[in-house]
Motif scaffolding. Structure first.
Motif, mmCIF file in Angstrom:
data_model
loop_
_atom_site.group_PDB
_atom_site.id
_atom_site.type_symbol
_atom_site.label_atom_id
_atom_site.label_comp_id
_atom_site.label_asym_id
_atom_site.label_seq_id
_atom_site.Cartn_x
_atom_site.Cartn_y
_atom_site.Cartn_z
ATOM 1 N N GLN A 68 -9.115 -1.527 1.645
ATOM 2 C CA GLN A 68 -7.901 -0.964 1.359
ATOM 3 C C GLN A 68 -7.162 -1.185 0.017
ATOM 4 N N VAL A 69 -7.964 -2.306 -0.694
ATOM 5 C CA VAL A 69 -7.436 -2.900 -1.752
ATOM 6 C C VAL A 69 -7.186 -1.836 -2.971
ATOM 7 N N ALA A 70 -8.129 -0.923 -3.193
ATOM 8 C CA ALA A 70 -7.855 0.247 -4.083
ATOM 9 C C ALA A 70 -6.705 1.282 -3.815
ATOM 10 N N VAL A 71 -6.317 1.236 -2.462
ATOM 11 C CA VAL A 71 -4.951 1.913 -2.201
ATOM 12 C C VAL A 71 -3.962 0.949 -2.838
ATOM 13 N N GLY A 76 -15.947 -10.668 -10.864
ATOM 14 C CA GLY A 76 -16.746 -9.329 -10.934
ATOM 15 C C GLY A 76 -16.116 -8.102 -10.207
ATOM 16 N N GLU A 77 -16.066 -8.570 -8.882
ATOM 17 C CA GLU A 77 -15.520 -7.546 -7.796
ATOM 18 C C GLU A 77 -14.092 -7.214 -8.338
ATOM 19 N N LEU A 78 -13.094 -8.101 -8.480
ATOM 20 C CA LEU A 78 -11.687 -8.084 -8.928
ATOM 21 C C LEU A 78 -11.641 -7.127 -10.187
ATOM 22 N N THR A 79 -12.633 -7.439 -11.113
ATOM 23 C CA THR A 79 -12.502 -6.700 -12.378
ATOM 24 C C THR A 79 -12.891 -5.302 -12.119
ATOM 25 N N ALA A 80 -13.660 -4.861 -11.279
ATOM 26 C CA ALA A 80 -14.293 -3.577 -10.783
ATOM 27 C C ALA A 80 -13.311 -2.822 -10.096
ATOM 28 N N GLU A 81 -12.635 -3.560 -9.533
ATOM 29 C CA GLU A 81 -11.575 -2.770 -8.600
ATOM 30 C C GLU A 81 -10.403 -2.426 -9.403
ATOM 31 N N ALA A 91 -10.713 -1.912 -12.678
ATOM 32 C CA ALA A 91 -11.253 -0.788 -13.702
ATOM 33 C C ALA A 91 -11.361 0.550 -12.860
ATOM 34 N N ARG A 92 -11.567 0.778 -11.498
ATOM 35 C CA ARG A 92 -11.521 1.842 -10.818
ATOM 36 C C ARG A 92 -9.900 2.579 -10.494
ATOM 37 N N ALA A 93 -8.992 1.365 -10.682
ATOM 38 C CA ALA A 93 -7.557 1.604 -10.454
ATOM 39 C C ALA A 93 -7.105 2.087 -11.880
ATOM 40 N N ARG A 106 0.701 -1.101 -0.069
ATOM 41 C CA ARG A 106 -0.058 0.004 0.032
ATOM 42 C C ARG A 106 0.672 1.338 -0.121
ATOM 43 N N ASP A 107 2.279 1.194 0.155
ATOM 44 C CA ASP A 107 3.213 2.231 0.139
ATOM 45 C C ASP A 107 4.310 1.632 -0.365
ATOM 46 N N LEU A 108 4.319 1.529 -1.852
ATOM 47 C CA LEU A 108 5.689 1.042 -2.346
ATOM 48 C C LEU A 108 7.192 1.778 -2.332
ATOM 49 N N PRO A 109 8.011 1.535 -2.176
ATOM 50 C CA PRO A 109 9.318 1.837 -1.907
ATOM 51 C C PRO A 109 9.958 2.313 -3.280
#
Ligand SMILES: C[S@@+](CC[C@H](N)C(=O)[O-])C[C@H]1O[C@@H](n2cnc3c(N)ncnc32)[C@H](O)[C@@H]1O
Length: 213
Positions: A124-127, A174-179, A181-183, A99-102
Protein backbone atom coordinates in the motif's frame (compact mmCIF):
# COMPACT_ATOMS: atom_id res chain seq x y z
CA UNK A 1 -4.43 -8.29 14.72
CA UNK A 2 -2.46 -7.54 11.54
CA UNK A 3 0.75 -5.78 12.76
CA UNK A 4 0.43 -3.27 9.89
CA UNK A 5 -3.25 -2.49 10.57
CA UNK A 6 -4.17 1.07 11.58
CA UNK A 7 -5.52 -0.38 14.86
CA UNK A 8 -2.18 -1.98 15.75
CA UNK A 9 -0.14 1.10 14.81
CA UNK A 10 -2.49 3.48 16.60
CA UNK A 11 -2.55 1.37 19.78
CA UNK A 12 1.25 1.10 19.85
CA UNK A 13 1.83 4.84 19.53
CA UNK A 14 -1.02 5.73 21.91
CA UNK A 15 0.73 3.53 24.49
CA UNK A 16 4.17 5.10 24.12
CA UNK A 17 3.32 8.73 23.23
CA UNK A 18 4.73 10.44 26.33
CA UNK A 19 7.74 8.13 26.52
CA UNK A 20 8.37 8.71 22.79
CA UNK A 21 8.55 12.46 23.38
CA UNK A 22 10.87 11.93 26.36
CA UNK A 23 13.15 9.63 24.33
CA UNK A 24 13.24 11.41 20.97
CA UNK A 25 11.63 14.85 21.39
CA UNK A 26 14.93 16.78 21.44
CA UNK A 27 16.74 14.73 18.78
CA UNK A 28 16.21 17.19 15.96
CA UNK A 29 18.48 19.67 17.79
CA UNK A 30 21.33 17.12 17.54
CA UNK A 31 20.68 16.10 13.94
CA UNK A 32 22.07 18.66 11.49
CA UNK A 33 21.37 16.46 8.46
CA UNK A 34 17.68 16.16 9.43
CA UNK A 35 17.42 19.91 9.87
CA UNK A 36 19.28 20.66 6.62
CA UNK A 37 16.97 18.39 4.60
CA UNK A 38 13.85 19.92 6.16
CA UNK A 39 15.21 23.42 5.50
CA UNK A 40 15.95 22.48 1.88
CA UNK A 41 12.39 21.17 1.41
CA UNK A 42 10.97 24.42 2.78
CA UNK A 43 13.37 26.61 0.77
CA UNK A 44 12.56 24.87 -2.51
CA UNK A 45 8.78 24.51 -2.20
CA UNK A 46 6.44 26.70 -4.25
CA UNK A 47 6.20 30.17 -2.72
CA UNK A 48 3.59 30.61 0.01
CA UNK A 49 3.01 26.88 0.43
CA UNK A 50 2.03 25.20 3.67
CA UNK A 51 3.92 22.16 4.94
CA UNK A 52 2.31 18.84 5.93
CA UNK A 53 4.12 16.82 8.61
CA UNK A 54 2.93 13.34 7.57
CA UNK A 55 2.85 10.91 10.49
CA UNK A 56 3.92 13.83 12.65
CA UNK A 57 4.01 11.87 15.90
CA UNK A 58 4.91 14.26 18.71
CA UNK A 59 5.79 16.90 16.11
CA UNK A 60 9.57 17.26 16.11
CA UNK A 61 9.97 17.68 12.32
CA UNK A 62 6.93 19.97 12.12
CA UNK A 63 8.16 21.95 15.10
CA UNK A 64 11.48 22.58 13.39
CA UNK A 65 9.75 23.67 10.17
CA UNK A 66 7.44 26.01 12.09
CA UNK A 67 10.55 27.43 13.77
CA UNK A 68 12.00 28.47 10.41
CA UNK A 69 8.81 30.35 9.63
CA UNK A 70 6.68 27.98 7.54
CA UNK A 71 3.00 27.26 8.21
CA UNK A 72 2.76 23.59 9.23
CA UNK A 73 -0.02 21.08 9.85
CA UNK A 74 0.58 17.63 11.31
CA UNK A 75 -1.43 14.49 10.60
CA UNK A 76 -1.19 11.18 12.44
CA UNK A 77 -3.25 8.10 13.30
CA UNK A 78 -2.48 8.26 17.02
CA UNK A 79 -4.46 10.65 19.18
CA UNK A 80 -1.89 10.11 21.93
CA UNK A 81 0.96 11.32 19.72
CA UNK A 82 -1.17 14.21 18.43
CA UNK A 83 -2.01 15.33 21.97
CA UNK A 84 1.72 15.65 22.72
CA UNK A 85 2.39 17.46 19.41
CA UNK A 86 -0.37 19.92 20.24
CA UNK A 87 0.73 20.60 23.80
CA UNK A 88 4.54 20.50 23.45
CA UNK A 89 5.16 21.89 19.94
CA UNK A 90 1.82 23.76 19.58
CA UNK A 91 1.47 22.15 16.16
CA UNK A 92 -1.96 22.43 14.47
CA UNK A 93 -2.89 18.78 13.88
CA UNK A 94 -5.52 16.51 12.40
CA UNK A 95 -6.14 12.83 12.93
CA UNK A 96 -5.99 10.84 9.72
CA UNK A 97 -4.48 7.97 7.80
CA UNK A 98 -1.74 8.78 5.32
CA UNK A 99 -3.49 6.50 2.80
CA UNK A 100 -6.64 8.67 2.91
CA UNK A 101 -5.62 12.21 3.83
CA UNK A 102 -8.25 14.65 5.14
CA UNK A 103 -7.02 17.49 2.87
CA UNK A 104 -8.03 18.79 -0.55
CA UNK A 105 -6.01 18.48 -3.76
CA UNK A 106 -2.99 20.80 -3.95
CA UNK A 107 -3.27 21.93 -0.31
CA UNK A 108 0.47 21.90 0.44
CA UNK A 109 3.76 23.15 -0.95
CA UNK A 110 5.78 20.50 0.87
CA UNK A 111 5.26 17.22 2.71
CA UNK A 112 7.72 15.82 5.28
CA UNK A 113 7.20 12.09 5.86
CA UNK A 114 9.56 11.48 8.78
CA UNK A 115 9.80 7.80 9.64
CA UNK A 116 6.11 7.12 9.02
CA UNK A 117 5.80 5.21 5.73
CA UNK A 118 7.42 2.10 7.26
CA UNK A 119 4.15 1.35 9.07
CA UNK A 120 2.16 1.19 5.85
CA UNK A 121 2.02 -2.36 4.48
CA UNK A 122 4.46 -2.58 1.56
CA UNK A 123 1.75 -3.22 -1.10
CA UNK A 124 0.00 0.00 0.00
CA UNK A 125 2.95 2.37 -0.06
CA UNK A 126 1.93 3.37 -3.60
CA UNK A 127 -1.48 4.41 -2.23
CA UNK A 128 0.20 6.58 0.42
CA UNK A 129 2.54 8.23 -2.11
CA UNK A 130 -0.43 8.78 -4.44
CA UNK A 131 -2.19 10.63 -1.62
CA UNK A 132 0.93 12.75 -1.08
CA UNK A 133 1.00 13.59 -4.79
CA UNK A 134 -2.68 14.54 -4.65
CA UNK A 135 -2.36 16.97 -1.71
CA UNK A 136 0.84 18.57 -3.08
CA UNK A 137 0.91 21.43 -5.53
CA UNK A 138 2.72 20.88 -8.83
CA UNK A 139 6.44 21.28 -8.14
CA UNK A 140 5.78 20.63 -4.46
CA UNK A 141 8.54 19.04 -2.38
CA UNK A 142 8.35 15.65 -0.68
CA UNK A 143 10.95 14.72 1.92
CA UNK A 144 10.95 11.07 2.98
CA UNK A 145 12.98 9.84 5.96
CA UNK A 146 13.07 6.04 6.06
CA UNK A 147 14.90 3.03 7.50
CA UNK A 148 17.03 1.14 4.98
CA UNK A 149 16.98 -2.65 4.93
CA UNK A 150 15.26 -5.73 3.53
CA UNK A 151 11.81 -7.13 4.20
CA UNK A 152 9.52 -6.48 7.16
CA UNK A 153 10.25 -6.44 10.89
CA UNK A 154 7.88 -6.77 13.85
CA UNK A 155 8.17 -5.75 17.47
CA UNK A 156 6.21 -6.51 20.63
CA UNK A 157 8.31 -4.23 22.82
CA UNK A 158 8.42 -0.46 22.43
CA UNK A 159 10.14 1.93 24.83
CA UNK A 160 9.72 -0.50 27.74
CA UNK A 161 6.06 -1.34 26.99
CA UNK A 162 4.69 -4.74 25.91
CA UNK A 163 2.52 -4.06 22.86
CA UNK A 164 0.54 -6.12 20.37
CA UNK A 165 2.87 -6.78 17.40
CA UNK A 166 3.45 -3.76 15.18
CA UNK A 167 5.17 -3.97 11.81
CA UNK A 168 7.78 -1.96 9.96
CA UNK A 169 8.69 -2.27 6.27
CA UNK A 170 12.35 -1.70 5.39
CA UNK A 171 13.37 -0.51 1.92
CA UNK A 172 16.47 -0.22 -0.21
CA UNK A 173 17.30 3.18 -1.69
CA UNK A 174 16.46 1.76 -5.13
CA UNK A 175 13.03 0.49 -4.05
CA UNK A 176 12.13 3.84 -2.51
CA UNK A 177 13.29 5.76 -5.55
CA UNK A 178 11.24 3.47 -7.82
CA UNK A 179 8.11 3.86 -5.63
CA UNK A 180 8.56 7.63 -5.75
CA UNK A 181 8.97 7.59 -9.54
CA UNK A 182 5.79 5.49 -9.93
CA UNK A 183 3.91 8.13 -7.93
CA UNK A 184 5.25 10.95 -10.14
CA UNK A 185 8.18 12.15 -8.03
CA UNK A 186 11.76 12.78 -9.18
CA UNK A 187 14.45 12.56 -6.49
CA UNK A 188 16.57 15.73 -6.35
CA UNK A 189 18.70 15.06 -3.27
CA UNK A 190 19.60 11.94 -1.25
CA UNK A 191 21.51 11.63 2.03
CA UNK A 192 22.10 8.89 4.59
CA UNK A 193 23.20 8.60 8.21
CA UNK A 194 23.72 5.85 10.76
CA UNK A 195 21.64 5.50 13.95
CA UNK A 196 22.19 7.41 17.18
CA UNK A 197 22.91 5.09 20.17
CA UNK A 198 19.29 5.21 21.44
CA UNK A 199 17.69 4.78 18.00
CA UNK A 200 16.51 1.69 16.12
CA UNK A 201 19.78 0.30 14.71
CA UNK A 202 19.19 1.05 11.03
CA UNK A 203 20.90 3.14 8.39
CA UNK A 204 18.55 6.03 7.60
CA UNK A 205 17.90 7.63 4.21
CA UNK A 206 16.53 11.07 3.34
CA UNK A 207 15.12 11.54 -0.13
CA UNK A 208 13.99 14.95 -1.31
CA UNK A 209 11.76 14.66 -4.37
CA UNK A 210 9.71 16.97 -6.55
CA UNK A 211 6.20 16.32 -7.81
CA UNK A 212 6.14 16.63 -11.56
CA UNK A 213 3.22 18.31 -13.36
C1 LIG B 1 8.31 6.46 14.22
S1 LIG B 1 6.99 7.59 14.49
C2 LIG B 1 7.66 9.06 13.75
C3 LIG B 1 7.03 10.30 14.33
C4 LIG B 1 7.65 11.61 13.85
N1 LIG B 1 7.46 11.82 12.42
C5 LIG B 1 9.11 11.66 14.20
O1 LIG B 1 9.96 11.68 13.27
O2 LIG B 1 9.44 11.67 15.40
C6 LIG B 1 5.80 7.05 13.27
C7 LIG B 1 4.50 7.88 13.33
O3 LIG B 1 3.74 7.59 12.16
C8 LIG B 1 2.38 7.46 12.53
N2 LIG B 1 1.71 6.62 11.53
C9 LIG B 1 2.01 5.34 11.21
N3 LIG B 1 1.19 4.89 10.25
C10 LIG B 1 0.37 5.92 9.93
C11 LIG B 1 -0.70 6.08 9.02
N4 LIG B 1 -1.10 5.08 8.22
N5 LIG B 1 -1.33 7.27 8.96
C12 LIG B 1 -0.96 8.30 9.77
N6 LIG B 1 0.05 8.20 10.67
C13 LIG B 1 0.69 7.02 10.75
C14 LIG B 1 2.44 6.81 13.91
O4 LIG B 1 1.23 6.96 14.62
C15 LIG B 1 3.62 7.54 14.53
O5 LIG B 1 3.24 8.71 15.21
Amino acid sequence: VDPFSPEAVRAAYDTVAEDYEAAFGDDIDRLPLERAMLDLAVATMPEGGRVLDLGCGTGSAGGHVAGVGAAVVGVDLSMGMLAVARSVVRLPVAQGDLRDLPFGDGSFGAVAAYYSIQHVPRPQVAVALGEVARVLRTDGALLVAAHLGDGDVHTEEFLGHRIAPVGGALYSAGELTAELARAGFAVTSAEQRGPLPHEYPSQRIFLLARRAA
